[in-house]
Motif scaffolding. Structure first.
Motif, PDB file in Angstrom:
ATOM      1  N   GLY A 174       0.920  -1.199  -0.010  1.00  0.00           N
ATOM      2  CA  GLY A 174      -0.002  -0.162   0.098  1.00  0.00           C
ATOM      3  C   GLY A 174       0.950   1.449  -0.054  1.00  0.00           C
ATOM      4  N   VAL A 175       0.182   2.404   0.107  1.00  0.00           N
ATOM      5  CA  VAL A 175       0.865   3.732  -0.245  1.00  0.00           C
ATOM      6  C   VAL A 175       1.613   3.940   1.254  1.00  0.00           C
ATOM      7  CG1 VAL A 175      -0.979   4.919   0.644  1.00  0.00           C
ATOM      8  CG2 VAL A 175       0.498   5.961  -1.056  1.00  0.00           C
ATOM      9  N   PHE A 176       1.325   3.736   2.192  1.00  0.00           N
ATOM     10  CA  PHE A 176       2.132   3.958   3.550  1.00  0.00           C
ATOM     11  C   PHE A 176       1.600   2.842   4.668  1.00  0.00           C
ATOM     12  CE2 PHE A 176      -1.790   6.378   3.589  1.00  0.00           C
ATOM     13  CZ  PHE A 176      -2.230   6.293   4.784  1.00  0.00           C
ATOM     14  N   GLU A 177       2.542   2.891   5.480  1.00  0.00           N
ATOM     15  CA  GLU A 177       2.285   1.875   6.517  1.00  0.00           C
ATOM     16  C   GLU A 177       2.148   2.800   7.921  1.00  0.00           C
ATOM     17  OE1 GLU A 177       3.976  -1.849   7.126  1.00  0.00           O
ATOM     18  OE2 GLU A 177       5.193  -1.482   5.202  1.00  0.00           O
ATOM     19  N   ASN A 196      -4.954  11.245   3.713  1.00  0.00           N
ATOM     20  CA  ASN A 196      -5.964  10.003   3.835  1.00  0.00           C
ATOM     21  C   ASN A 196      -6.845  10.336   4.973  1.00  0.00           C
ATOM     22  OD1 ASN A 196      -6.300   6.939   3.338  1.00  0.00           O
ATOM     23  ND2 ASN A 196      -5.820   7.020   5.564  1.00  0.00           N
ATOM     24  N   ILE A 197      -6.427  11.359   6.064  1.00  0.00           N
ATOM     25  CA  ILE A 197      -7.544  11.666   7.300  1.00  0.00           C
ATOM     26  C   ILE A 197      -8.834  12.070   6.483  1.00  0.00           C
ATOM     27  CG2 ILE A 197      -7.861  13.327   8.922  1.00  0.00           C
ATOM     28  CD1 ILE A 197      -4.801  13.469   9.222  1.00  0.00           C
ATOM     29  N   LYS A 243      -6.731   4.408   0.403  1.00  0.00           N
ATOM     30  CA  LYS A 243      -6.470   3.011   0.334  1.00  0.00           C
ATOM     31  C   LYS A 243      -7.723   2.380  -0.020  1.00  0.00           C
ATOM     32  CE  LYS A 243      -2.512   2.322   3.413  1.00  0.00           C
ATOM     33  NZ  LYS A 243      -2.040   1.620   4.618  1.00  0.00           N
ATOM     34  N   THR A 244      -8.870   2.826   0.116  1.00  0.00           N
ATOM     35  CA  THR A 244     -10.243   2.220   0.168  1.00  0.00           C
ATOM     36  C   THR A 244     -10.794   2.548  -1.170  1.00  0.00           C
ATOM     37  OG1 THR A 244     -10.924   2.531   2.275  1.00  0.00           O
ATOM     38  CG2 THR A 244     -12.609   2.082   0.823  1.00  0.00           C
ATOM     39  N   ILE A 245     -10.552   3.841  -1.733  1.00  0.00           N
ATOM     40  CA  ILE A 245     -11.238   4.356  -3.128  1.00  0.00           C
ATOM     41  C   ILE A 245     -10.212   4.216  -4.200  1.00  0.00           C
ATOM     42  CG2 ILE A 245     -12.676   5.795  -1.944  1.00  0.00           C
ATOM     43  CD1 ILE A 245     -11.201   8.215  -2.732  1.00  0.00           C
ATOM     44  N   PRO A 291      -7.101   1.972  -6.572  1.00  0.00           N
ATOM     45  CA  PRO A 291      -6.276   0.644  -6.399  1.00  0.00           C
ATOM     46  C   PRO A 291      -4.997   0.968  -6.107  1.00  0.00           C
ATOM     47  CG  PRO A 291      -8.017   0.702  -8.137  1.00  0.00           C
ATOM     48  CD  PRO A 291      -7.982   2.115  -7.406  1.00  0.00           C
ATOM     49  N   ILE A 292      -4.201  -0.135  -5.594  1.00  0.00           N
ATOM     50  CA  ILE A 292      -2.930   0.196  -5.459  1.00  0.00           C
ATOM     51  C   ILE A 292      -2.009   0.512  -6.674  1.00  0.00           C
ATOM     52  CG2 ILE A 292      -0.577  -1.314  -4.880  1.00  0.00           C
ATOM     53  CD1 ILE A 292      -1.975  -2.411  -2.636  1.00  0.00           C
ATOM     54  N   PRO A 293      -2.240  -0.192  -7.890  1.00  0.00           N
ATOM     55  CA  PRO A 293      -1.533   0.140  -9.328  1.00  0.00           C
ATOM     56  C   PRO A 293      -1.746   1.576  -9.532  1.00  0.00           C
ATOM     57  CG  PRO A 293      -2.581  -1.977  -9.523  1.00  0.00           C
ATOM     58  CD  PRO A 293      -3.084  -1.273  -8.180  1.00  0.00           C
ATOM     59  N   LYS A 294      -3.024   2.055  -9.433  1.00  0.00           N
ATOM     60  CA  LYS A 294      -3.359   3.644  -9.817  1.00  0.00           C
ATOM     61  C   LYS A 294      -2.770   4.583  -8.941  1.00  0.00           C
ATOM     62  CE  LYS A 294      -7.261   6.516 -11.209  1.00  0.00           C
ATOM     63  NZ  LYS A 294      -8.533   6.671 -11.401  1.00  0.00           N
TER      64      LYS A 294
END
Length: 347
Positions: free
Chosen positions: A114-117, A128-129, A134-136, A138-141
């Motif tokens: 994912g984009v961050f941990e 992301n707040i 992560k929900t809306i 997709p990881i590749p995009k």
């Protein structure tokens, strides 16, 4: 660090070898790669006053020398992995070698995470707040978005390196700006990655003691949720206080001053204006201290158990974005300089 020293003293090929060793030891050294690439390319090209960089015979030979150094270093380091895989599957050696190297790359760049941990003080974690990335997305995009955002963020610094032959200070500022761009906008960032832009900023302590000191404190503040989680609060608090006291003793009132390069377009002159940043520093430091104390002594609501780490990360990311703006401005407005070798010969 050895690579930077070699670059400053015009040992570009040896510096390239050191940088490749750093890159293969820890892939996060990619944060510095754009600055290093454009610095070496710009140093290889021929620069004339008021003209675009030009390619000459000496430029081609210089680039070939650097390319040989890089390819040789990578070949020596990666050959054992390819050889071991090929020996394990003697029937299809070439395919086995490619598969082995591919597996290494997949492990080095874990896009599936994912984009961050956790709570990292960068742009995406703060965004992301309000928008659950992560929900809306997709990881590749999301990886593609991060790629273009990062390219856009470090482009001014790299273009500036290409326009005129850069000297030592521009290289160090470019290392800071590129690595901070990666931290703020790239994909899969860890809290400890802030140490990458901290290295070049530490080298600038003699030139800009105030920004260097406050960026160091901001970097440590951004990692505080991680340090608290690892039960390192006491070492963190003690070293932070000692570091601040050391800087106050060494630099005194200089810590309250923000050096701002400027250019008078009418007179064609450049200089550095010293701006009193006391009020901003007191306010920024006070808010950081309050957040730090609240995370220690105030229990968050049960509905928001990560309230304090999120607020600390979001606030730190805002301060780091200001540092990114300042670093790019300083590099773009920096007065041209001679390199270290020229200075030594002059003395």
């Amino acid at each position: 660090l050895w690579a930077v020293v070699c670059f400053l003293y015009r040992y570009e090929a040896l510096g390239s070898v050191f940088f490749c060793l750093s890159l293969n030891f820890k892939q996060i050294s990619l944060y510095y790669a754009p600055a290093v690439f454009f610095y070496l390319l710009s140093r290889s090209l021929k620069h004339a006053e008021g003209q675009y960089p030009r390619v000459s015979v000496s430029s081609v030979l210089s680039i070939l020398r650097l390319g040989i150094a890089v390819i040789t270093t990578f070949t020596i380091l990666w050959f054992p992995f390819c050889s071991a895989r090929a020996n394990a599957f003697p029937v299809r050696k070439t395919e086995a070698c490619v598969e082995g190297l591919t597996q290494i790359l997949v492990r080095i760049f874990p896009f599936k995470r994912g984009v961050f941990e956790d709570k990292v003080a960068n742009f995406w974690c703060t965004l992301n707040i309000f928008v659950k990335l992560k929900t809306i997305i997709p990881i590749p995009k999301m990886a593609t978005i991060c790629l273009f955002a990062t390219l856009l963020a470090f482009s001014p610094s790299c273009i500036n390196l290409m326009w005129r032959k850069p000297g030592p200070r521009k290289l160090i500022w470019a290392l800071f700006n590129c690595s901070l761009s990666f931290f703020l906008f790239s994909f899969q960032v860890h809290e400890k990655s802030i140490l990458l832009p901290l290295m070049p900023m530490s080298l600038l302590a003699g030139e800009v003691p105030g920004p260097s000191c406050w960026f160091s404190l901001t970097a440590m503040f951004s990692m505080s949720p991680l340090l608290f989680r690892e039960r390192l609060f006491v070492p963190y608090a003690v070293t932070t206080v000692l570091f601040l006291m050391h800087n106050i003793l060494c630099f005194g009132k200089e810590l309250k001053v923000l050096p701002l390069p400027w250019k008078d377009s009418r007179k064609g002159t450049r200089g550095i204006r010293m701006v009193d940043a006391s009020m901003f520093l007191y306010a920024a430091g006070g808010i950081a201290l309050l957040l730090q104390l609240a995370s220690l002594f105030v229990t968050p609501p049960s509905r928001y158990p990560d309230l304090w780490p999120v607020l600390i990360s979001a606030y730190a990311s805002c301060l780091l974005c200001l540092a990114w703006l300042y670093g790019n401005w300083y590099q773009l407005m920096l007065v041209e300089e001679t390199d270290v070798v020229t200075k030594l010969k002059a003395n």
